[in-house]
Design a protein around this motif. Structure first.
Motif, short mmCIF file in Angstrom:
data_model
loop_
_atom_site.label_atom_id
_atom_site.label_comp_id
_atom_site.label_asym_id
_atom_site.label_seq_id
_atom_site.Cartn_x
_atom_site.Cartn_y
_atom_site.Cartn_z
N GLY A 2 -75.01 26.68 -45.96
CA GLY A 2 -75.83 27.66 -46.66
C GLY A 2 -75.46 29.10 -46.40
O GLY A 2 -76.04 30.01 -46.99
N VAL A 3 -74.48 29.34 -45.50
CA VAL A 3 -74.03 30.70 -45.22
C VAL A 3 -72.76 30.97 -46.03
O VAL A 3 -71.78 30.23 -45.91
N PHE A 4 -72.81 32.01 -46.85
CA PHE A 4 -71.66 32.38 -47.67
C PHE A 4 -71.02 33.62 -47.05
O PHE A 4 -71.58 34.72 -47.09
N ILE A 5 -69.85 33.42 -46.48
CA ILE A 5 -69.29 34.38 -45.53
C ILE A 5 -68.94 35.74 -46.15
O ILE A 5 -68.99 36.76 -45.46
N LEU A 6 -68.63 35.78 -47.46
CA LEU A 6 -68.24 37.04 -48.08
C LEU A 6 -69.35 37.64 -48.94
O LEU A 6 -69.11 38.60 -49.68
N ARG A 7 -70.56 37.09 -48.86
CA ARG A 7 -71.68 37.68 -49.59
C ARG A 7 -72.09 38.97 -48.89
O ARG A 7 -72.01 39.08 -47.67
N PHE A 8 -72.55 39.94 -49.66
CA PHE A 8 -72.79 41.27 -49.10
C PHE A 8 -73.82 41.26 -47.97
O PHE A 8 -73.66 42.00 -46.99
N LEU B 272 -72.45 42.81 -61.29
CA LEU B 272 -73.42 41.78 -60.92
C LEU B 272 -73.03 40.98 -59.68
O LEU B 272 -73.87 40.28 -59.10
N SER B 273 -71.79 41.06 -59.24
CA SER B 273 -71.30 40.20 -58.16
C SER B 273 -72.09 40.41 -56.88
O SER B 273 -72.33 41.56 -56.47
N ASP B 274 -72.47 39.32 -56.22
CA ASP B 274 -73.19 39.44 -54.95
C ASP B 274 -72.27 39.21 -53.75
O ASP B 274 -72.73 39.15 -52.62
N ASN B 275 -70.96 39.07 -54.01
CA ASN B 275 -70.00 38.89 -52.93
C ASN B 275 -68.71 39.62 -53.27
O ASN B 275 -68.40 39.86 -54.45
N ILE B 276 -67.96 39.97 -52.25
CA ILE B 276 -66.80 40.83 -52.42
C ILE B 276 -65.64 40.13 -53.13
O ILE B 276 -64.87 40.76 -53.85
N LEU B 277 -65.51 38.79 -52.97
CA LEU B 277 -64.41 38.07 -53.62
C LEU B 277 -64.64 37.99 -55.12
O LEU B 277 -63.72 38.21 -55.91
N GLN B 278 -65.86 37.67 -55.54
CA GLN B 278 -66.17 37.61 -56.96
C GLN B 278 -66.00 38.99 -57.59
O GLN B 278 -65.49 39.11 -58.72
N LEU B 279 -66.39 40.03 -56.87
CA LEU B 279 -66.20 41.39 -57.35
C LEU B 279 -64.72 41.67 -57.58
O LEU B 279 -64.34 42.28 -58.58
N ALA C 214 -66.46 25.32 -50.02
CA ALA C 214 -66.48 25.63 -48.59
C ALA C 214 -67.53 26.71 -48.31
O ALA C 214 -68.70 26.53 -48.59
N MET C 215 -67.09 27.85 -47.79
CA MET C 215 -68.01 28.90 -47.34
C MET C 215 -68.15 30.03 -48.36
O MET C 215 -68.71 31.08 -48.05
N LEU C 216 -67.66 29.84 -49.58
CA LEU C 216 -67.70 30.88 -50.60
C LEU C 216 -68.72 30.53 -51.68
O LEU C 216 -69.15 29.38 -51.79
N ASN C 217 -69.10 31.54 -52.47
CA ASN C 217 -70.14 31.31 -53.47
C ASN C 217 -69.89 32.12 -54.74
O ASN C 217 -69.06 33.04 -54.77
#
Length: 670
Positions: A200-206, A129-136, A70-73
């Motif tokens: 192409g928009v990842f909503i939780l990316r920094f 290394l995470s570029d988004n808050i969920l992966q972090l 979906a909107m996550l990466n």
């Protein structure tokens, strides 16, 4: 192939080392230590090369994102902030792993140890290394699981098992707050996009989060009758997570008990991984904090108070590792204060705080490994049983004194002469002075100065009680092997010179974290949004302000030398259970009794037990009611079972007749 394309290997290699060591380590020498050492060494080389490339072109960050669902990466981000963290974590972790080959040589489960430390390192690198808050957050939780395994490594000891559970459960409080912040953030961003996320928009990316800071700030919530901006709510929830991981008051209670694990684990947790994760989280999301009214004020006050509060307990501890544990809490408080003063100095706060984090990693890892060297050689960590250790362990003594000088921040203001801690801790204290001038809040500065005095007292007390004078017991002792002393010497060199060699470029480099090809933030505008007024005269502090931290450090050295060196004061009258202040500090303000016995047992455990009994009784009543109704119904229906065919035929005919009449009536109505 460009080295930037290998960035994904930085956490992957230690993770692979975990798998190989876990399954094959028992069949290899030293528990398979060579596997994680080789993996982490390779990760260090890749991190260093990327950092050097980034130094030449700080605006060209490494960014790689792939759609998850979906909107996550899933993605990696190596900007100046991440680059210095990656290099530090891999370097310090590598030295700790090499040191561990000697320290854990007599342990019964070295393969499990090296497997767990490899996973611990991989989790921390993945977090950075995470570029988004969920992966972090996912890597954040992995770090928590690994800390549980390593603190309780000697699980056969009840104290170790208890300490592991305490660390896991205490940090979960902060983790729940962090996760709640992510949920609120996701909900706000979803509303801002009106529920339609472009491809192409990842909503939780920094970069997406930072691009919509002003929109999030425009959303308010009514909490206890007060209008609170969602950006303030989210950042304070994030800070709650950082408080748990980075041992800030009041969730610092797990950190001293974490000493139950091997000393090398303590070094890994306190210097390179886990406790620095909370500082990194606040630094990574700094644009949100500076745009959030009041958030940075909270960070500054909590950090300054923690720095002093932990120092008061450090001066009375008799356990080598516990003194260093409270030292870690205090220095983490300084780092948080360094980020909090961003309310006055802007993005420079990120550089100041991270510089102290990196310097602290060197001298705190050195302090813990020196303590481990002493414990390994003499078999005790009670300073009251030591004394004169420098005579039998000269290398350990010299390197620990160097680390202590770095911790206290010894150096000459206005020059490039000084230990690493001098260049970073003094910068935080001076920025706290600017914070006071700009905001009118002088408490953080005053607390930081008082904490500097306590820092000097507790660490030089440790030095004099451990290495000075005559042995107080027949502990024997010998210098540690080269596998342990070589890492000590390397860390001592960095604790001495790293700050002086890099102070001018480091702050500038890291402060540019939010001006590159990934994000391009106007920090001044965000500060205005948050209601902060940035100082315009940094670097013009009075001469006394520049010298005061050194004066405090020297005062602490003189005080401890007079008490523990020359012994001009009879400590028996002070170190007594009849002394209420000493008793309060030695019992750690009765935190264990309050949190463990009262909060955990009386409120949580007994509260849930009472609720459970109430629910259980409620279910018992419901089950009994259903049982009684069923029995009564069965008893009543049993009366119709006469066994006479005529009665059954009559009942059937009557039922069919009533059914026909009912159908006819319904048909007439319709």
């Amino acid at each position: 192939m460009a080295v930037e394309n290998l960035a994904f290997l930085i956490p992957v290699l230690p993770a692979l080392a975990f798998v190989l060591t876990f399954f094959l380590g028992k069949k290899l020498p030293t528990g398979g230590a060579i596997i994680p050492i080789a993996a982490i060494a390779t990760s260090f080389v890749i991190s260093l090369l990327i950092t050097l490339n980034l130094l030449a072109n700080p605006e060209e960050v490494v960014s790689q994102s792939y759609s998850w669902f979906a909107m996550l990466n899933i993605g990696i981000l190596v900007d100046p902030l991440a680059a210095v963290m990656l290099t530090m974590v891999t370097f310090v972790s590598l030295l700790i792993h090499i040191y561990s080959t000697g320290y854990m040589s007599h342990d019964k489960a070295p393969s499990r140890y090296f497997a767990e430390t490899a996973l611990f390192t991989a989790s921390m690198l993945g977090l950075i290394l995470s570029d988004n808050i969920l992966q972090l957050f996912i890597c954040w939780e992995l770090v928590g699981v690994c800390s549980y395994l390593l603190i309780g490594f000697w699980f056969q000891k009840p104290s170790a098992a208890t300490a592991a559970k305490k660390a896991f459960l205490t940090t979960r409080i902060g983790d729940v707050m962090f996760l709640t912040g992510i949920i609120v953030l996701f909900s706000d961003l979803y509303k801002i996009f009106n529920g339609t996320i472009p491809d192409g928009v990842f909503i939780l990316r920094f970069d997406e989060i930072f691009a919509h800071i002003s929109d999030i700030a425009a959303i308010n919530a009514n909490i206890f009758g007060m209008e609170v901006s969602h950006i303030t709510l989210i950042t304070l929830l994030f800070f709650g997570g950082a408080v748990g991981k980075s041992g800030q008051f009041p969730l610092h209670v797990w950190l001293p008990d974490a000493m139950e694990g091997p000393t090398t684990v303590s070094a890994l947790i306190h210097a390179a991984t886990m406790v620095t994760a909370g500082v990194y989280l606040v630094a990574r999301t700094f644009p949100m904090f500076i745009a959030a009214p009041d958030s940075l004020m909270v960070v500054a006050y909590v950090g300054a108070f923690t720095a002093l509060f932990a120092g008061t307990m450090g001066i009375v501890m008799n356990d080598l590792k516990r003194v260093l544990a409270y030292s870690t809490i205090s220095q983490l408080g300084y780092m948080m204060l360094g980020l909090g003063v961003g309310a006055a100095v802007g993005s420079e706060a990120v550089g100041i705080a991270l510089f102290h984090l990196i310097n602290h990693a060197f001298f705190k890892a050195l302090l813990f490994l020196c303590a481990g060297s002493v414990i390994h050689a003499v078999g005790t960590h009670d300073m009251r049983q030591l004394g004169g250790v420098a005579k039998v362990m000269p290398i350990t003594a010299i390197t620990m004194i160097i680390a202590s000088l770095a911790l206290t921040g010894m150096g000459i203001p206005g020059t490039s002469i000084g230990t690493s801690g001098f260049f970073s801790k003094d910068a935080i204290i001076e920025s706290a002075y600017l914070f006071g001038e700009t905001t009118g809040s002088w408490i953080p500065y005053l607390l930081s100065i008082a904490a500097a005095l306590l820092t000097s007292i507790y660490i030089f007390r440790l030095i004099f009680m451990t290495f000075y004078g005559k042995p107080r017991t027949d502990y024997g002792g010998h210098e540690s092997p080269a596998s342990m002393t070589i890492p000590l010497s390397i860390l001592a060199l960095f604790a001495l010179v790293f700050g002086g060699l890099t102070s001018k470029t480091f702050n500038t480099f890291v402060s540019e974290t939010f001006v590159n090809n990934f994000v391009n933030m106007d920090i001044s505008s965000l500060a205005t949004l948050g209601g902060y007024h940035l100082a315009e005269h940094a670097g013009e502090e009075p001469i006394l302000i520049l010298w005061l931290p050194l004066i405090m450090a020297l005062a602490g050295l003189v005080i401890t030398f007079l008490i523990y060196g020359l012994q001009i004061v009879n400590m028996d009258s002070i170190v007594s259970r009849n002394n209420p202040i000493y008793k309060l500090l030695y019992n750690r303000y009765y935190q264990n009794a309050i949190f463990t016995n009262f909060v955990s047992v009386k409120i949580i455990y007994e509260g849930f037990a009472f609720a459970g009994r109430a629910v259980d009784r409620g279910f018992d009543w419901i089950v009994k009611w259903f049982s009684d109704v069923t029995l009564e119904a069965g008893e009543s229906l049993r009366q119709f079972q006469t066994g006479a065919v005529q009665n059954y035929a009559t009942a059937v005919i009557t039922g069919v007749s009533l059914l026909i009449i009912l159908v006819k009536v319904v048909m007439e109505v319709l």
